[in-house]
Design a protein around this motif. Structure first.
Motif: not given
Length: 110
Positions: A8-11, A44-49, A65-68, A77-85
């Motif tokens: 996981i590298i971001g949200k 439509t997503l804001t991504l933050k590493m 990027f894979y979204f979970y 204000k938790d993120a909607d998705l986690s981003i992994s690579v």
């Protein structure tokens, strides 16, 4: 085939109401390097590493990027998705250990 491991590298946060399904992945159309704390828009997503990434993550054209889905806590204000690579096991472990160490240090200071 080269072994790979997920890190996981971001949200990601949805901008506006979530109507329908969230994306499962996104394929990059250009080479790009992502650094700790970097924020950018992707559709439509804001991504933050993650602010604790131990080194910039270099992505090549065709990488994904894979979204979970993320667990949402009431009142936060938790993120909607986690981003992994997907990375080599050695690089993925370095990312995981670096972000964990940074998170522990941050928690200890707050």
């Amino acid at each position: 085939m080269t072994p790979v491991k997920s890190a996981i590298i971001g949200k990601a946060w949805a901008n506006g109401a979530i109507n329908g399904l969230m994306p499962a992945n996104f394929t990059l159309t250009e080479d790009r390097t992502f650094s700790a704390g970097e924020t950018f828009l992707l559709g439509t997503l804001t991504l933050k590493m993650d602010r604790n990434l131990p080194f910039p993550v270099v992505m090549k054209t065709g990488d994904k990027f894979y979204f979970y889905p993320n667990s949402k806590r009431e009142g936060f204000k938790d993120a909607d998705l986690s981003i992994s690579v997907l990375r080599t096991p050695k690089e993925a472990e370095a990312i995981i250990e670096g972000t964990r160490a940074g998170m522990k240090a941050w928690r200890a200071s707050h």
